[in-house]
Scaffold this motif. Structure first.
Motif, PDB file in Angstrom:
ATOM      1  N   PHE A  15       4.720   5.917   0.161  1.00 50.29           N
ATOM      2  CA  PHE A  15       4.525   4.516  -0.197  1.00 50.29           C
ATOM      3  C   PHE A  15       5.217   3.601   0.811  1.00 50.29           C
ATOM      4  CE2 PHE A  15       6.303   0.682  -2.113  1.00 50.29           C
ATOM      5  CZ  PHE A  15       5.136   0.030  -2.482  1.00 50.29           C
ATOM      6  N   ILE A  16       6.433   3.931   1.171  1.00 48.63           N
ATOM      7  CA  ILE A  16       7.183   3.087   2.108  1.00 48.63           C
ATOM      8  C   ILE A  16       6.472   3.037   3.450  1.00 48.63           C
ATOM      9  CG2 ILE A  16       9.328   2.912   3.428  1.00 48.63           C
ATOM     10  CD1 ILE A  16      10.780   3.904   0.931  1.00 48.63           C
ATOM     11  N   VAL A  17       6.030   4.165   3.923  1.00 51.28           N
ATOM     12  CA  VAL A  17       5.371   4.209   5.222  1.00 51.28           C
ATOM     13  C   VAL A  17       4.052   3.448   5.191  1.00 51.28           C
ATOM     14  CG1 VAL A  17       4.368   5.717   6.961  1.00 51.28           C
ATOM     15  CG2 VAL A  17       6.514   6.364   5.870  1.00 51.28           C
ATOM     16  N   SER A  18       3.240   3.665   4.164  1.00 50.58           N
ATOM     17  CA  SER A  18       1.909   3.047   4.149  1.00 50.58           C
ATOM     18  C   SER A  18       1.917   1.597   3.672  1.00 50.58           C
ATOM     19  CB  SER A  18       0.948   3.865   3.289  1.00 50.58           C
ATOM     20  OG  SER A  18       1.329   3.829   1.931  1.00 50.58           O
ATOM     21  N   GLU A  19       2.755   1.252   2.726  1.00 48.10           N
ATOM     22  CA  GLU A  19       2.741  -0.091   2.151  1.00 48.10           C
ATOM     23  C   GLU A  19       3.804  -1.016   2.749  1.00 48.10           C
ATOM     24  OE1 GLU A  19       0.459  -1.198   0.004  1.00 48.10           O
ATOM     25  OE2 GLU A  19      -0.531   0.746   0.001  1.00 48.10           O
ATOM     26  N   MET A  20       4.973  -0.491   3.040  1.00 48.48           N
ATOM     27  CA  MET A  20       6.043  -1.346   3.530  1.00 48.48           C
ATOM     28  C   MET A  20       5.969  -1.602   5.027  1.00 48.48           C
ATOM     29  SD  MET A  20       9.754  -0.735   1.856  1.00 48.48           S
ATOM     30  CE  MET A  20      10.741  -2.112   2.370  1.00 48.48           C
ATOM     31  N   ARG A  21       5.404  -0.666   5.775  1.00 46.92           N
ATOM     32  CA  ARG A  21       5.325  -0.834   7.234  1.00 46.92           C
ATOM     33  C   ARG A  21       4.645  -2.149   7.620  1.00 46.92           C
ATOM     34  NH1 ARG A  21       5.637   2.361  11.957  1.00 46.92           N
ATOM     35  NH2 ARG A  21       6.162   4.136  10.681  1.00 46.92           N
ATOM     36  N   PRO A  22       3.456  -2.466   7.074  1.00 43.05           N
ATOM     37  CA  PRO A  22       2.828  -3.749   7.440  1.00 43.05           C
ATOM     38  C   PRO A  22       3.694  -4.956   7.051  1.00 43.05           C
ATOM     39  CG  PRO A  22       1.228  -2.315   6.373  1.00 43.05           C
ATOM     40  CD  PRO A  22       2.560  -1.662   6.233  1.00 43.05           C
ATOM     41  N   PHE A  23       4.337  -4.893   5.881  1.00 46.09           N
ATOM     42  CA  PHE A  23       5.221  -5.975   5.450  1.00 46.09           C
ATOM     43  C   PHE A  23       6.382  -6.147   6.427  1.00 46.09           C
ATOM     44  CE2 PHE A  23       9.199  -7.002   3.246  1.00 46.09           C
ATOM     45  CZ  PHE A  23       8.932  -8.308   2.878  1.00 46.09           C
ATOM     46  N   LEU A  24       7.005  -5.041   6.821  1.00 41.50           N
ATOM     47  CA  LEU A  24       8.126  -5.106   7.762  1.00 41.50           C
ATOM     48  C   LEU A  24       7.677  -5.655   9.113  1.00 41.50           C
ATOM     49  CD1 LEU A  24       9.897  -1.729   6.908  1.00 41.50           C
ATOM     50  CD2 LEU A  24      10.811  -4.023   6.518  1.00 41.50           C
TER      51      LEU A  24
END
Length: 76
Positions: A15-24
């Protein structure tokens, strides 16, 4: 926006890699995923401005969140 702040995804959950990466990235950070705890212990990562440690039960890193935190603290 230039990506100036490198963030280590130190115990990445899918989840962090797929969802948070664009946000970061949109927020001006350059996320970098840790592939193994050995990479951290060997110092192959360079420098970074922060880290995200997932407390999820499942992670591709074969170490607990506490072990990853301890390794980060000892290294940096």
């Amino acid at each position: 926006m230039a990506l100036n702040n490198k963030i280590l995804l130190a115990r990445p959950h899918a989840f962090i890699v797929s969802e948070m990466r664009p946000f970061l990235e949109k927020s001006g950070f350059a996320p970098s995923k840790l592939d193994s705890l050995g990479d951290l212990q060997q110092g192959n990562l360079g420098t970074f401005n922060g880290a995200v440690i997932s407390t999820a039960v499942i992670s591709p890193i074969n170490a607990s969140a506490e072990e990853v935190f301890t390794a980060l603290h000892q290294r940096y």
